[in-house]
Design a protein around this motif. Structure first.
Motif, PDB file in Angstrom:
ATOM      1  N   GLU A 144       0.836  -1.214   0.000  1.00 33.28           N
ATOM      2  CA  GLU A 144       0.000   0.000   0.000  1.00 33.28           C
ATOM      3  C   GLU A 144       0.867   1.259   0.000  1.00 33.28           C
ATOM      4  O   GLU A 144       0.606   2.217  -0.717  1.00 33.28           O
ATOM      5  N   ARG A 145       1.952   1.214   0.818  1.00 40.74           N
ATOM      6  CA  ARG A 145       2.858   2.363   0.914  1.00 40.74           C
ATOM      7  C   ARG A 145       3.655   2.555  -0.364  1.00 40.74           C
ATOM      8  O   ARG A 145       4.160   3.640  -0.618  1.00 40.74           O
ATOM      9  N   LEU A 146       3.808   1.494  -1.142  1.00 39.60           N
ATOM     10  CA  LEU A 146       4.589   1.585  -2.375  1.00 39.60           C
ATOM     11  C   LEU A 146       3.757   2.081  -3.552  1.00 39.60           C
ATOM     12  O   LEU A 146       4.253   2.195  -4.666  1.00 39.60           O
ATOM     13  N   ARG A 149       4.332   6.533  -8.049  1.00 40.25           N
ATOM     14  CA  ARG A 149       5.206   6.444  -9.230  1.00 40.25           C
ATOM     15  C   ARG A 149       6.602   6.966  -8.927  1.00 40.25           C
ATOM     16  O   ARG A 149       7.470   6.975  -9.785  1.00 40.25           O
ATOM     17  N   ARG A 150       6.795   7.429  -7.692  1.00 37.43           N
ATOM     18  CA  ARG A 150       8.128   7.924  -7.331  1.00 37.43           C
ATOM     19  C   ARG A 150       9.151   6.789  -7.384  1.00 37.43           C
ATOM     20  O   ARG A 150       8.813   5.622  -7.250  1.00 37.43           O
ATOM     21  N   LYS A 153      13.737   4.082  -4.375  1.00 38.79           N
ATOM     22  CA  LYS A 153      14.761   4.488  -3.400  1.00 38.79           C
ATOM     23  C   LYS A 153      14.307   5.704  -2.603  1.00 38.79           C
ATOM     24  O   LYS A 153      14.461   5.760  -1.386  1.00 38.79           O
ATOM     25  N   ARG A 154      13.761   6.687  -3.309  1.00 37.06           N
ATOM     26  CA  ARG A 154      13.325   7.905  -2.626  1.00 37.06           C
ATOM     27  C   ARG A 154      12.157   7.612  -1.702  1.00 37.06           C
ATOM     28  O   ARG A 154      12.021   8.227  -0.640  1.00 37.06           O
ATOM     29  N   LEU A 155      11.320   6.677  -2.125  1.00 39.20           N
ATOM     30  CA  LEU A 155      10.177   6.321  -1.298  1.00 39.20           C
ATOM     31  C   LEU A 155      10.627   5.654   0.010  1.00 39.20           C
ATOM     32  O   LEU A 155      10.060   5.903   1.073  1.00 39.20           O
ATOM     33  N   ARG A 183      13.681   2.456 -10.102  1.00 38.70           N
ATOM     34  CA  ARG A 183      12.396   1.869 -10.503  1.00 38.70           C
ATOM     35  C   ARG A 183      11.249   2.629  -9.854  1.00 38.70           C
ATOM     36  O   ARG A 183      11.283   2.906  -8.652  1.00 38.70           O
ATOM     37  N   PRO A 184      10.233   2.985 -10.640  1.00 40.72           N
ATOM     38  CA  PRO A 184       9.042   3.548  -9.994  1.00 40.72           C
ATOM     39  C   PRO A 184       8.482   2.516  -9.007  1.00 40.72           C
ATOM     40  O   PRO A 184       8.382   1.332  -9.350  1.00 40.72           O
ATOM     41  N   ALA A 185       8.156   2.975  -7.810  1.00 36.75           N
ATOM     42  CA  ALA A 185       7.722   2.028  -6.771  1.00 36.75           C
ATOM     43  C   ALA A 185       6.528   1.208  -7.235  1.00 36.75           C
ATOM     44  O   ALA A 185       6.456   0.009  -6.991  1.00 36.75           O
ATOM     45  N   SER A 186       5.616   1.855  -7.929  1.00 34.60           N
ATOM     46  CA  SER A 186       4.396   1.157  -8.343  1.00 34.60           C
ATOM     47  C   SER A 186       4.639   0.150  -9.467  1.00 34.60           C
ATOM     48  O   SER A 186       3.745  -0.609  -9.814  1.00 34.60           O
ATOM     49  N   SER A 187       5.862   0.140 -10.024  1.00 39.68           N
ATOM     50  CA  SER A 187       6.147  -0.824 -11.102  1.00 39.68           C
ATOM     51  C   SER A 187       6.639  -2.154 -10.557  1.00 39.68           C
ATOM     52  O   SER A 187       6.840  -3.099 -11.319  1.00 39.68           O
TER      53      SER A 187
END
Length: 267
Positions: A144-146, A149-150, A153-155, A183-187
DNA sequence: CTAAGCGCCTGCATGC
DNA sequence: TGCATGCAGGCGCTTA
């Protein structure tokens, strides 16, 4: 730079050294930056004469409870809690039988005074995200936290998403999970998210077992350095061979911070 | 609401 | 050797 394993190592040492002791006196030697929501006299009035009744940690925050009042401390970059004074004392906590010195060369450390009953309403604590090693840390909550699209690593460094990771352990956890920091977190696939979810506490646990990382000036209250820097896979190792595949470790900058990773095995 | 960029601060490494 | 430069980092604040 104290991250979760360093703060937890400090907390455990303080349990041994100062828990249940009475605070005889307190001296603030840096009131401009350190005190976030109180004055030195307010801090003194609230805490002096009281016993340290509990020592908690939330993310990278240390929580020292003195009965009805709690002191919440963030060490930021260079803050250290020492049993012997070093060169940059900003706060002295004079307990019966032990004295604790907050040493902080760069003056980034932050201290909050809050009624213990309202501890979790304190703004920096209230906003903290998932806490590894607690029952709330589930794969479902993590995914859920991921949802963003950021860059992943930054997330991981965003304390409102996940509490406790700093640059070192974010890099190391992504390496463990074989995930590229950009990598975008949502990917992330379900499987990749699961790998990362499991890698984070594993890395933190290993760091904790090594007494944290003393890549910087970190020391335990007793003055001992951590040893986890000897186990780094990627952090600070630009150009050195990847311990998994031998390819040279790369360094990029994300959000002004260095990310170290293996361009071959992190995809 | 989210996300990005800046400023805080000083020890240390680097370059001339 | 001595001095100047710039990097390191977490997080709150501001801005879009």
């Amino acid at each position: 730079m104290p991250e979760l394993p360093e703060v937890e190592t400090i907390r455990r040492a303080l349990v041994q050294e100062v828990l249940h002791r009475r605070l005889r006196a307190l001296e603030v030697r840096e009131r401009v930056h350190l005190l976030q929501n109180c004055t030195a006299p307010q801090l003194e009035k609230a805490l002096v004469g009281k016993r340290l009744t509990a020592l908690d940690r939330r993310g990278k925050f240390l929580v020292l409870e003195f009965g009805p009042w709690a002191m919440v401390l963030h060490l930021r970059m260079s803050g250290r809690l020492l049993l012997h004074p070093a060169g940059h004392t900003r706060l002295v906590l004079d307990f019966e039988g032990r004295t604790l010195y907050l040493d902080d060369a760069r003056r980034f450390a932050a201290l909050y005074l809050v009624p213990t009953a309202k501890l979790w309403e304190l703004d920096p604590l209230r906003r903290l995200g998932l806490e590894p090693f607690t029952p709330s840390y589930t794969l479902e909550a993590f995914r859920e936290r991921l949802r963003s699209r950021r860059e992943v690593k930054r997330l991981l460094l965003d304390q409102t998403k996940l509490a406790g990771l700093g640059n070192i352990y974010a890099c190391e956890a992504l390496f463990e999970a074989c995930i590229h920091p950009e990598r975008p977190a949502s990917s992330l696939t379900q499987q990749e998210a699961k790998r990362l979810f499991e890698a984070i506490p594993r890395v933190l646990e290993r760091a904790l077992a090594a007494g944290g990382t003393s890549f910087d000036k970190y020391r335990t209250p007793r003055g001992e350095p951590g040893r986890f820097q000897e186990e780094f896979s990627v952090y600070g190792r630009e150009g050195e061979p990847c311990p998994r595949c031998g390819a040279p470790i790369a360094r990029i900058v994300q959000g002004g911070r260095s990310s170290f990773y293996c361009p071959e095995c992190q995809r």
